[in-house]
Design a protein around this motif. Structure first.
Motif, PDB file in Angstrom:
ATOM      1  N   VAL A 541      57.718  47.361  23.962  1.00 54.78           N
ATOM      2  CA  VAL A 541      56.825  48.266  24.687  1.00 54.78           C
ATOM      3  C   VAL A 541      56.190  47.580  25.897  1.00 54.78           C
ATOM      4  CG1 VAL A 541      54.873  47.799  23.160  1.00 54.78           C
ATOM      5  CG2 VAL A 541      54.952  49.919  24.393  1.00 54.78           C
ATOM      6  N   ASN A 542      55.958  46.259  25.779  1.00 55.44           N
ATOM      7  CA  ASN A 542      55.347  45.513  26.887  1.00 55.44           C
ATOM      8  C   ASN A 542      56.211  45.517  28.139  1.00 55.44           C
ATOM      9  OD1 ASN A 542      53.064  44.863  25.581  1.00 55.44           O
ATOM     10  ND2 ASN A 542      53.857  42.918  24.756  1.00 55.44           N
ATOM     11  N   ARG A 545      56.682  49.584  29.453  1.00 57.22           N
ATOM     12  CA  ARG A 545      55.556  50.200  30.181  1.00 57.22           C
ATOM     13  C   ARG A 545      55.515  49.744  31.644  1.00 57.22           C
ATOM     14  NH1 ARG A 545      51.053  48.001  26.616  1.00 57.22           N
ATOM     15  NH2 ARG A 545      50.244  50.098  26.892  1.00 57.22           N
ATOM     16  N   LYS A 546      56.217  48.649  31.962  1.00 55.08           N
ATOM     17  CA  LYS A 546      56.222  48.175  33.348  1.00 55.08           C
ATOM     18  C   LYS A 546      57.368  48.762  34.170  1.00 55.08           C
ATOM     19  CE  LYS A 546      53.830  43.887  32.675  1.00 55.08           C
ATOM     20  NZ  LYS A 546      53.943  42.471  32.494  1.00 55.08           N
ATOM     21  N   ASN A 563      57.378  58.016  32.527  1.00 53.56           N
ATOM     22  CA  ASN A 563      56.788  56.681  32.417  1.00 53.56           C
ATOM     23  C   ASN A 563      56.117  56.550  31.041  1.00 53.56           C
ATOM     24  OD1 ASN A 563      54.259  57.860  32.529  1.00 53.56           O
ATOM     25  ND2 ASN A 563      54.080  57.578  34.743  1.00 53.56           N
ATOM     26  N   HIS A 564      55.589  55.386  30.780  1.00 52.07           N
ATOM     27  CA  HIS A 564      55.094  55.088  29.440  1.00 52.07           C
ATOM     28  C   HIS A 564      54.075  56.139  28.959  1.00 52.07           C
ATOM     29  CE1 HIS A 564      53.830  52.663  26.052  1.00 52.07           C
ATOM     30  NE2 HIS A 564      52.576  52.695  26.486  1.00 52.07           N
ATOM     31  N   GLU A 565      53.114  56.465  29.818  1.00 57.97           N
ATOM     32  CA  GLU A 565      52.064  57.404  29.420  1.00 57.97           C
ATOM     33  C   GLU A 565      52.657  58.790  29.133  1.00 57.97           C
ATOM     34  OE1 GLU A 565      49.462  55.932  28.812  1.00 57.97           O
ATOM     35  OE2 GLU A 565      49.994  54.105  29.915  1.00 57.97           O
ATOM     36  N   ARG A 568      54.536  58.874  25.864  1.00 64.09           N
ATOM     37  CA  ARG A 568      53.678  58.892  24.677  1.00 64.09           C
ATOM     38  C   ARG A 568      53.176  60.302  24.388  1.00 64.09           C
ATOM     39  NH1 ARG A 568      51.950  54.520  21.927  1.00 64.09           N
ATOM     40  NH2 ARG A 568      50.013  55.509  21.302  1.00 64.09           N
ATOM     41  N   THR A 578      56.352  52.816  19.584  1.00 61.36           N
ATOM     42  CA  THR A 578      55.440  51.924  20.302  1.00 61.36           C
ATOM     43  C   THR A 578      54.204  51.596  19.461  1.00 61.36           C
ATOM     44  OG1 THR A 578      54.641  53.899  21.428  1.00 61.36           O
ATOM     45  CG2 THR A 578      56.157  52.502  22.644  1.00 61.36           C
TER      46      THR A 578
END
Ligand SMILES: Nc1ncnc2c1ncn2[C@@H]1O[C@H](COP(=O)(O)OP(=O)(O)OP(=O)(O)O)[C@@H](O)[C@H]1O
Ligand SMILES: [Mg+2]
Length: 585
Positions: A541-542, A545-546, A563-565, A568, A578
């Motif tokens: 996940v690290n 998210r980038k 994107n990551h947000e 989710r 995640t």
């Protein structure tokens, strides 16, 4: 253990040999002339014996004539020796050149084949081709051809000379010969099948040894040495049994030929002797006749031997020809995707893909439009992430209109020109038994030390390398025995970074790195690939998210992207995946 599959029967096996024979025609011509010279001279000897003996029995011979005759026979023997040396060098040399040409062709063919081919074929089977089949073809085209020509010329000429001496006697002497021909034919047919089996089992054995040696550490951990030893002994016994079956037939052929020759001799001693007593033929003719008959025994034996060699050679030739007829299923077009016009872009339009011999598709209706940027691909194990990377790297064939790279349908441009756009770090790292330096500059052999060091720093492996006693010259043992998983991954990454292509695909290639190193390497990749395209398969996940955009693949389909947000919010599977990592962290 998978059983080796042998190929379909090739339709035109001889097409392979014709150009090689044509290229060496002068060598062959001189070789055959020398061979025929030997045959001719050998056939003269009984004639000389006949004149000597007749001279003796008519009391017309004197010391000088006998000495001259002996000298002539000596001269013939010396010439025969020289001519034999010449034909052996030329014709056996030809068979070695032929073997080399075929070996080179097989090797470059193997280099061009795709993963499907290697899925069908075991390494052991291919090694059997390169070893046994080639030597069978070489034997058939070398000694086999010589023996066939020799046997044909010698037997025809000997029979003609015999006929000239006495027709009836010749027919009597040849009486047992058809029996030999019939037996040879039946036995040679059986030999063909049995030889096939021998080849197949040799392939199985080679594959077994290769497997055991490659996984030797695993075998030791599981203490399986003795079990593997027993299995190998079982395969070895099968191999020997099959070989023994071939030996039985070979063993039958030789005594049969000698027996036939001797039976002819028995008839001649009786009937020929009677003719001499009756004064119908001279003693000299009788001796010449017996010598010619003795000369026939070798060609008769050669028939069995040649039949064996030709059968083996033909079986092997068919297999090699069929191997060379296999085509790579990945066939691009004639167009070129030039570096100048290349835009870093991967585009999938309803991309479907099913592995050969599999029922369910590995990828279904994938739609992607990737241009410049860093893209993350994630999903559960077996969801199809690596498959997507392999298709983009042109390792498997795709249908028309489904995959576009650099703006062109991949099927309309040549395969190498697509691959030249892509740097690929596979999930399973492969390092050559070479120095670290050579492993890094594999894709760009012209790279200098500074360039190699720069990518090694970017992949965060430079410090590890200079820590080894030999630095960049450190040898990587077979499959990288002396390196950790993370070190191997970073070397593979440095290799791809050095190629510096418009698109970089990393299939789980950072998975063995610790969090700190992973972040550092990722930052370096982003810096080097600014304005280009990076496709990164990861579970972390690290890292995800980038990235600019994440695609979640499940059961071969894209479940969600963003994107990551956004992910989710949109995907419960992504959130669960995640969350678990955050809990563990
Ligand atoms: N060479 C192959 N032949 C046949 N089926 C294959 C082959 N490689 C993969 N598959 C199948 O295709 C599906 C997708 O595999 P893939 O390797 O793409 O998964 P993945 O998402 O990369 O998994 P992982 O996270 O474990 O690496 C799986 O069901 C797998 O069994
Ligand atoms: Mg994978």
């Amino acid at each position: 253990m998978t059983k080796l599959k042998f190929f379909h029967r090739s339709r035109a096996p001889f097409g392979l040999l014709v150009p090689i024979f044509a290229r060496h025609r002068l060598r062959l011509l001189f070789g055959l002339v020398a061979l025929l010279g030997v045959d001719f001279l050998q056939l003269l000897i009984p004639m000389l014996l006949k004149s000597g003996i007749d001279g003796l029995s008519r009391k017309t011979a004197n010391e000088t004539s006998l000495l001259n005759l002996a000298l002539l026979i000596l001269l013939i023997a010396v010439t025969v020796a020289v001519l034999r040396f010449i034909w052996r060098t030329l014709i056996i040399g030809f068979s070695r050149l032929l073997e080399q040409t075929l070996r080179d062709r097989i090797f470059s063919h193997l280099l061009r084949m795709d993963r499907q081919f290697y899925g069908r074929w075991s390494t052991g089977g291919l090694m059997a081709h390169a070893g046994n089949d080639l030597s069978a073809i070489q034997m058939a085209c070398g000694m086999g051809m010589v023996a066939a020509v020799d046997a044909l010329v010698m037997s025809t000429a000997a029979i003609c000379f015999m006929l000239a001496i006495d027709v009836k006697l010749t027919l009597i002497a040849l009486l047992p010969m058809p029996l030999l021909a019939i037996c040879t034919k039946i036995l040679a047919g059986r030999m063909h099948n049995r030889f096939n089996l021998v080849q197949e089992q040799f392939g199985l054995m080679t594959e077994f040894v290769r497997n055991a040696l490659v996984s030797i550490r695993l075998l030791k951990v599981y203490s399986l040495e003795s079990q593997q030893g027993e299995e190998f002994a079982r395969l070895g016994t099968q191999y020997v049994h099959s070989n023994l079956k071939v030996a039985v037939i070979q063993g039958l052929l030789h005594p049969l030929a000698t027996l036939t020759g001797n039976a002819g001799m028995l008839l001649i001693l009786y009937f020929g002797g009677l003719l001499v007593i009756e004064g119908k033929i001279t003693l000299g003719s009788f001796v010449a006749f017996v010598t010619y008959l003795a000369m026939l025994v070798w060609p008769m034996m050669a028939i069995g031997w040649v039949a064996n060699l030709v059968q083996r050679g033909l079986t092997s030739l068919r297999r090699v020809a069929a191997l060379l007829e296999e085509q790579s299923t990945i066939r691009g077009g004639k167009g070129l995707l030039s570096q100048a016009e290349a835009i870093p872009a991967i585009c999938c339009r309803n991309l479907n893909f099913t592995y050969p011999d599999m029922k369910n598709p590995a990828l279904e209706r994938i739609n992607l439009d990737l241009t410049q940027g860093i893209y993350g691909i994630t999903g559960r194990t077996g969801s199809g992430k690596s498959t997507l990377c392999r298709l983009a790297a042109r390792l498997y064939p795709v249908e028309d209109g489904m995959l576009f790279i650099g703006g062109r349908d991949v099927n309309t441009v040549s395969v190498p020109s697509v691959r030249e756009q892509i740097g690929y770090v596979g999930q399973q790292v492969f390092l050559f038994s070479e120095t670290i330096f050579n492993n890094i500059c594999f894709g760009r052999p012209d790279a200098d030390r500074d360039q190699v060091e720069a990518v090694a720093r970017a992949a965060s492996i430079h410090n590890d390398i200079v820590g080894f006693a030999d630095g960049y010259a450190t040898l990587v043992g077979e499959r990288g025995v002396r390196l950790s998983g993370g070190q191997k991954q970073r070397i593979a990454l440095a290799r791809a970074l050095l190629c510096d292509r418009p698109i970089l695909i990393i299939d789980d290639g950072l998975s063995a790195l610790d969090v700190e190193t992973e972040q550092e390497v990722f930052a370096n990749i982003c810096r080097q690939y600014k304005g280009r395209l990076v496709l990164l398969v990861s579970h972390r996940v690290n890292l995800l998210r980038k990235t600019d955009r994440i695609f979640l693949i499940d059961h071969g389909k894209i479940l969600a992207s963003g994107n990551h947000e956004q992910m989710r919010m949109a995907s419960s599977l992504y959130t669960i995946m995640t969350d678990k990592q955050q809990d563990n962290a």
